[in-house]
Design a protein around this motif. Structure first.
Motif, PDB file in Angstrom:
ATOM      1  N   ASN A 166     -25.906  11.127  -1.897  1.00 39.25           N
ATOM      2  CA  ASN A 166     -24.420  11.248  -2.325  1.00 39.25           C
ATOM      3  C   ASN A 166     -24.085   9.761  -2.159  1.00 39.25           C
ATOM      4  O   ASN A 166     -23.006   9.414  -2.954  1.00 39.25           O
ATOM      5  N   SER A 167     -24.800   8.894  -1.291  1.00 35.82           N
ATOM      6  CA  SER A 167     -24.291   7.420  -1.459  1.00 35.82           C
ATOM      7  C   SER A 167     -24.526   6.917  -2.779  1.00 35.82           C
ATOM      8  O   SER A 167     -23.716   6.087  -3.285  1.00 35.82           O
ATOM      9  N   ASP A 168     -25.825   7.305  -3.388  1.00 32.97           N
ATOM     10  CA  ASP A 168     -26.070   6.785  -4.541  1.00 32.97           C
ATOM     11  C   ASP A 168     -25.032   7.074  -6.018  1.00 32.97           C
ATOM     12  O   ASP A 168     -24.534   6.550  -6.691  1.00 32.97           O
ATOM     13  N   ILE A 169     -24.752   8.589  -5.719  1.00 32.59           N
ATOM     14  CA  ILE A 169     -23.644   9.151  -6.560  1.00 32.59           C
ATOM     15  C   ILE A 169     -22.258   8.253  -6.549  1.00 32.59           C
ATOM     16  O   ILE A 169     -21.818   7.903  -7.591  1.00 32.59           O
ATOM     17  N   THR A 170     -22.011   8.300  -5.196  1.00 30.98           N
ATOM     18  CA  THR A 170     -20.807   7.345  -4.807  1.00 30.98           C
ATOM     19  C   THR A 170     -20.759   5.989  -5.667  1.00 30.98           C
ATOM     20  O   THR A 170     -19.691   5.599  -6.104  1.00 30.98           O
ATOM     21  N   VAL A 211     -18.984   2.483 -12.226  1.00 31.57           N
ATOM     22  CA  VAL A 211     -18.550   2.853 -13.629  1.00 31.57           C
ATOM     23  C   VAL A 211     -16.903   2.808 -13.733  1.00 31.57           C
ATOM     24  O   VAL A 211     -16.300   2.250 -14.597  1.00 31.57           O
ATOM     25  N   ILE A 212     -16.219   3.318 -12.497  1.00 34.76           N
ATOM     26  CA  ILE A 212     -14.810   3.035 -12.630  1.00 34.76           C
ATOM     27  C   ILE A 212     -14.277   1.671 -12.709  1.00 34.76           C
ATOM     28  O   ILE A 212     -13.577   1.108 -13.165  1.00 34.76           O
ATOM     29  N   SER A 213     -15.068   0.717 -11.969  1.00 33.28           N
ATOM     30  CA  SER A 213     -14.799  -0.879 -12.002  1.00 33.28           C
ATOM     31  C   SER A 213     -15.139  -1.374 -13.608  1.00 33.28           C
ATOM     32  O   SER A 213     -14.386  -2.166 -13.852  1.00 33.28           O
ATOM     33  N   ILE A 214     -16.176  -1.083 -13.836  1.00 35.34           N
ATOM     34  CA  ILE A 214     -16.544  -1.331 -15.303  1.00 35.34           C
ATOM     35  C   ILE A 214     -15.247  -1.024 -16.437  1.00 35.34           C
ATOM     36  O   ILE A 214     -15.084  -1.922 -17.250  1.00 35.34           O
ATOM     37  N   VAL A 215     -15.131   0.241 -16.167  1.00 32.82           N
ATOM     38  CA  VAL A 215     -14.170   0.784 -17.148  1.00 32.82           C
ATOM     39  C   VAL A 215     -12.751   0.088 -16.995  1.00 32.82           C
ATOM     40  O   VAL A 215     -12.156  -0.280 -18.180  1.00 32.82           O
ATOM     41  N   PHE A 216     -12.221   0.071 -16.008  1.00 37.14           N
ATOM     42  CA  PHE A 216     -11.048  -0.755 -15.625  1.00 37.14           C
ATOM     43  C   PHE A 216     -11.079  -2.017 -16.236  1.00 37.14           C
ATOM     44  O   PHE A 216      -9.999  -2.642 -16.586  1.00 37.14           O
TER      45      PHE A 216
END
Length: 282
Positions: free
Chosen positions: A14-18, A24-29
C-alpha cells in the motif's frame, strides 16, 4: 506465511502504491502547470523564425528594458544583502526591546500586495505626497523615474536575504563568537572568520532568491514607473506593452529572456543547495 508478515507485506505494498500515485500526480501537475506553458511560450516566440526573434530581443527598447531590469536587480540585491546581514546579526545576537516588532516589520513586504507598495511610494514621493516639495526643491525625481523603480524593487525583495540567514544564525548559537571575543578578536574578525563562513550558503541562497524575485517584479514597478517606453520599462513591463499592442510574437520573444534567466537562476540555486547539503554532511 504468518499473519504478521502478511500484514507487513500488505502495508509495504500500500505504501508503494501511495508513493507511485503521489509521484505521478506531482509529475503531471508540473508538466501541465509549468513545462507545457514554458515550451509553448518558446515555440510561439520562434514561430516567425530565428531572424525575427533575434531582431525583437535585440531592438533598442528590449535592450533598454533589460538594462533597467539589471540595474534595479543589482541595486536591490546589494541594498538588501547589506541590510539583511546586519538585521539578521542584530536579531539573533542581541537582546533588546522591540525585537519581535522589527521581525514583523521585515516581513511586511510578504504580506502587502506589490501594487499597494507602488501606491504607497506614489503617495510618498508623487505630486500628492508629503515629500514632493522637498524633492522638487532639490530637483530629485523618484516617481516615473529609475530611483522609484529601484525603491519598489528593494521593497518587494526586502526580506529574502535576512529570512534565509536568521534561522542559520539561531541554530549556530553564540558560543564560537563569545569564545573568540574572550580571546581578544575584534567584531569584524569574528564576523569574517566565524559567522560569515557558517552562513555562507544561506546568504548565497537568499541572494539567489532576491535576484529571481527582482527580475520578475511587475506590480509595484508597474505603478511607480509610468510605463515610459525606453525610460522606465523593465522587461516584465515591456512584455505587457507588447501584449497590449497585440504583438504577441514579440511579447513571447521578450518573455523568453525572462524564462531563460529564470532557468539559469534555478540551476544555480540547485547547485547551491547541493553544495550546502554536502557541506552540512561533512
Amino acid at each position: 506465511m504468518s499473519k504478521a508478515n502478511y500484514k507487513n507485506g500488505q502495508k509495504n505494498k500500500n505504501s508503494d502504491i501511495t508513493k507511485v500515485i503521489l509521484i505521478v500526480i506531482s509529475i503531471v501537475f508540473i508538466i501541465v502547470m509549468l513545462v507545457i506553458p514554458i515550451v509553448a511560450s518558446i515555440i510561439y516566440a520562434l514561430q516567425d523564425g530565428m531572424e525575427r526573434y533575434l531582431r525583437v530581443v535585440t531592438n533598442k527598447y528590449t535592450l533598454k528594458a533589460l538594462k533597467l531590469t539589471i540595474i534595479a536587480t543589482v541595486s536591490a540585491v546589494a541594498i538588501n544583502t547589506f541590510f539583511g546581514l546586519f538585521a539578521a546579526w542584530t536579531i539573533t545576537k542581541f537582546k533588546f526591546r522591540g525585537k519581535q516588532l522589527l521581525m514583523t516589520l521585515i516581513d511586511i513586504p510578504f504580506a502587502i500586495s506589490p501594487v499597494i507598495a507602488g501606491l504607497v511610494f506614489i503617495l510618498t514621493f508623487g505630486r500628492i505626497g508629503w515629500a514632493y516639495d522637498f524633492l522638487q526643491k532639490y530637483d530629485i525625481k523618484i516617481v516615473f523615474a529609475v530611483p522609484g523603480i529601484i525603491l519598489a524593487t528593494v521593497f518587494v525583495t526586502f526580506a529574502f536575504v535576512s529570512r534565509e540567514i536568521i534561522p542559520v544564525l539561531n541554530a549556530q548559537g553564540k558560543d564560537e563568537e563569545e569564545a573568540a571575543a574572550l580571546m581578544g578578536a575584534s567584531g569584524f574578525k569574528i564576523f569574517t572568520k566565524i559567522t560569515l563562513p557558517n552562513i555562507k550558503w544561506a546568504l548565497i541562497y537568499g541572494i539567489i532568491l532576491c535576484i529571481a524575485r527582482a527580475m520578475g517584479e511587475f506590480g509595484a514597478v508597474s505603478v511607480i514607473s509610468g510605463h515610459l517606453r525606453g525610460k522606465t520599462n523593465t522587461l516584465p513591463l515591456h512584455v505587457e506593452v507588447l501584449y497590449n499592442e497585440f504583438k504577441l510574437t514579440d511579447a513571447f520573444a521578450v518573455s523568453s529572456i525572462l524564462i531563460i534567466i529564470a532557468v539559469i537562476i534555478l540551476i544555480i540555486r540547485n547547485i547551491v543547495e547541493y553544495k550546502a547539503k554536502k557541506a552540512g554532511e561533512r
